[in-house]
Design an enzyme around this catalytic site. Structure first.
Site, PDB file in Angstrom:
ATOM      1  N   GLY A 212       1.827   4.383   2.198  1.00  0.00           N
ATOM      2  CA  GLY A 212       3.037   4.034   1.536  1.00  0.00           C
ATOM      3  C   GLY A 212       3.926   3.199   2.062  1.00  0.00           C
ATOM      4  CB  ILE A 213       7.240   1.737   0.863  1.00  0.00           C
ATOM      5  CG1 ILE A 213       6.106   0.907  -0.071  1.00  0.00           C
ATOM      6  CG2 ILE A 213       8.100   0.408   1.504  1.00  0.00           C
ATOM      7  CD1 ILE A 213       6.966   0.786  -1.618  1.00  0.00           C
ATOM      8  N   GLY A 214       7.398   1.763   4.251  1.00  0.00           N
ATOM      9  CA  GLY A 214       8.287   2.104   5.329  1.00  0.00           C
ATOM     10  C   GLY A 214       7.751   1.883   6.709  1.00  0.00           C
ATOM     11  CB  ILE A 216       6.100   6.652   8.778  1.00  0.00           C
ATOM     12  CG1 ILE A 216       7.083   7.206   9.395  1.00  0.00           C
ATOM     13  CG2 ILE A 216       4.940   7.589   8.939  1.00  0.00           C
ATOM     14  CD1 ILE A 216       7.664   8.678   8.961  1.00  0.00           C
ATOM     15  CD  GLU A 235       1.995   2.981  -5.064  1.00  0.00           C
ATOM     16  OE1 GLU A 235       3.296   2.619  -5.087  1.00  0.00           O
ATOM     17  OE2 GLU A 235       1.582   3.935  -5.484  1.00  0.00           O
ATOM     18  N   GLY A 333       3.658   6.385  -6.530  1.00  0.00           N
ATOM     19  CA  GLY A 333       2.147   6.565  -6.580  1.00  0.00           C
ATOM     20  C   GLY A 333       1.890   7.987  -5.617  1.00  0.00           C
TER      21      GLY A 333
END
Length: 620
Positions: A212-214, A216, A235, A333
């Site tokens: 995902g985004i970020g 982490i 994604e 997502g």
């Protein structure tokens, strides 16, 4: 360059739009800002235009109070301060939806589009432009909008896959060079680094990843340098994958869907990333309805999905799009990939988050969700939750076991309060008194990996959620084992007794176990523990190994690890009482340097190891 019949500069926007219509604005790092500016400048008299979009890496000028009469925002994923503030102030709306389903909302006229404003690369000799760094739902918007207006940007990469739009699909365009917005790799703090290290332990060689985004996800990527044959079906991709691709760690060879290709639907990062994907035959971009389809995601064996959260309750419910009643981001997502990874053969859906808010004032592992907080990922979807304090495995766990697992990875200063609160809800019994504690001497991830007789084992602390596993372990023992371990014929391991044995204050006493995997289940194969005696700064040690796993070195390894931890804690002496006829256990203690003396009982032997001596060569 091939020409288009009209350019946006020559078109009166009134020929394309009318008041009250709905337009789509391109996504992520492909926001056509010059096109939006041209619309604002040349659309006098137009008002109440609904603007719909997902995340937009832009100043989002259309969402500012200045243009409230011209534009009304309906965001399908909230990103950027102006959009977030507009929604909080009631000037804009948020529509929760799965990213994989947005294209259908365009096609079936749930959200009919009058126009799509997008950014593309210049056309090639055949007339094809590329959607570049953002195919996602832009592709569907181009297919289903009544009119398509494009900003042709020579700085837009030409990406491979299903990213192409022919100029005949474009009704008007504006040529405007514009640097793509960049996201610098974030500075990682100690908490994020630790989360990334824990998550990396869940990723096996040959796995396919979604990130995902970020911060982490970037931290996870930094801990994958020693992995092999990883794949990407995500994604989003960011700068973090570049070096892994160049080093061969990510080669997509083991993928079982889109083998040999890293697959994404958009990318955000620095210019280095945009140059990396430009014309790269090893990276392909596909529409969101393809990349985010749970059934297609599941076609990747060993699919690992890694996503963030704002809050997780003790039953496993995940809040990801709001802080209380204030909407912050969106569903995006997350559920698509959590479900797809769960359906994948050997897949692992992971939720990762810091244990507290940034100021440390509130736990993000909570008994009950903050009022107004919305569940994005249900308790039935969650398999793993990770914080900087460890990995909680929730799949197949009862509510009681889930609560204890999640308390274990909460910040230590909140564990007692969480346990007290959850006891009032009767999710854990009244005799569950000890909040989970840690064994930092086992290393930053509180576990070690060993191989005995070709089988891989994990050495870790016993945990309160192991109550049922310990019962199962006990009931595998034969009568001889029970007699040798307990010195009498024990016939029952009650829930209360098992709870007392796994609910250990590991800061004082110690309880470790060796586990392996039988299918997806973790099974205890050996247990060792000591009880601390402050009167003479000693500890009494005991262990038991499943009959079928004896003679492989597990007992010796367990004893050596307990000795190392006792030494690290400054304990002066280890003692053990063993039956005289328990020759295998006596041999283990003898090999580890224990000295034998007569026991208090005629049928027992007392064994002692002085820890004030130099390190025992037998335990090195």
């Amino acid at each position: 360059m091939l020409s288009c019949p009209k350019t946006a500069a020559e078109v009166q926007w009134r020929d394309l739009l009318k008041s009250g219509c709905r337009i789509f604005i391109g996504s992520n790092a492909a926001v056509p800002n010059a096109l939006v500016a041209d619309l604002i400048e040349h659309s006098r008299g137009l008002h109440d235009i609904e603007v719909t979009h997902i995340l937009t890496l832009s100043d989002n000028v259309w969402a500012t109070p200045r243009f409230r009469d011209k534009f009304k925002v309906n965001s399908l994923f909230i990103g950027g301060a102006n959009v977030r503030e507009a929604i909080a102030e009631g000037r804009a709306d948020y529509t929760p939806c799965f990213l994989s389903e947005i294209p259908r909302m365009f096609s079936d006229h749930t959200l009919p589009l009058d126009a799509a404003l997008v950014m593309v690369s210049p056309p090639d000799e055949f007339g094809y432009c590329s959607l570049g760094v953002s195919v996602d739902v832009v592709s569907a918007a181009v297919r289903y909008a009544r009119k398509v207006v494009a900003q042709v940007n020579p700085r837009m990469p030409r990406t491979n896959g299903h990213s192409f739009v022919h100029i005949q699909q474009i009704d008007a365009w504006l040529e405007a060079a514009e640097e793509l917005p960049e996201l610098e790799p974030p500075e990682l703090d100690q908490v994020t680094e630790q989360i990334g290290q824990y998550v990396s332990l869940l990723i096996g060689n040959g796995a396919t990843l979604q990130l995902g985004i970020g911060k982490i996800p970037d931290a996870v990527l930094r801990y994958l340098g020693n992995h092999r044959d990883l794949g990407i079906h995500s994604e989003m991709i960011s700068d973090g994958i570049i070096d892994l691709v160049k080093s061969g760690v990510v080669n997509n060879r083991k993928k079982t869907f889109h083998r040999g290709k890293a697959v994404a639907t958009f990318c955000m990062g620095t210019r280095r990333l945009y140059d990396f994907v430009d014309g790269n035959p090893h990276v392909e971009f596909y529409p969101a309805e393809h990349v985010n389809s749970p059934t297609k995601i599941a076609r990747n064996d060993k699919m690992v999905s890694i996503n963030g959260a704002i809050e997780v309750d003790l039953t496993g419910q995940v809040v990801s799009d709001s802080i209380g009643s204030r909407f912050y981001s969106g569903i995006g997502g997350q559920v698509d990939f959590i479900r797809g990874a769960a359906l994948s053969r050997g897949g692992k859906p992971v939720i990762a988050l810091p244990s507290t808010t940034k100021d440390g004032a509130r736990s993000r592992i909570v008994t009950t969700l903050t009022p107004g907080g919305g569940v994005v990922t249900s308790r039935g979807h969650v398999h793993y939750v990770v914080t900087e304090y460890g990995i909680a495995s929730l799949h197949g766990k009862t509510i009681r076991e889930r609560a204890l697992e999640l308390i274990r990875i909460a910040h230590p200063k909140f564990r007692r309060a969480l346990l007290d609160e959850v006891r009032q809800l009767y999710w854990v019994p009244e005799y569950q008194e000890q909040a989970p504690t840690s064994v930092p001497e086992l290393g930053p991830v509180e576990s070690k990996t060993f191989t005995f007789d070709g089988i891989e084992y994990t050495l870790r602390p016993l945990r309160p959620a192991d109550e049922r596993r310990l019962q199962e372990f006990f009931y595998t023992h034969n009568k001889e084992t029970l007699l040798m371990r307990y010195n009498h014929h024990v016939t029952q391991m009650s829930r209360e007794k098992s709870c007392s044995l796994v609910s250990v204050d590991q800061r004082r006493d110690l309880a470790l176990c060796f586990t392996d995997r039988e299918g997806q289940a973790e099974v205890i194969q050996g247990v060792g523990r000591y009880y601390y005696n402050p009167a003479d700064n000693s500890c009494e040690v005991a262990f038991v190994i499943k009959e079928s796993r004896r003679g492989k070195g597990i007992a010796s390894a367990l004893l050596k690890e307990m000795e190392a931890i006792a030494r690290a804690r400054g304990i002066e002496r280890m003692v053990a009482c063993v039956r005289r006829d328990n020759r295998p256990m006596l041999a283990v203690f003898d090999n580890c340097g224990f000295v034998t003396t007569p026991g208090a009982e005629m049928d027992e032997v007392l064994l002692t190891l002085d820890l004030r001596d130099a390190i025992n060569p037998a335990t090195k």
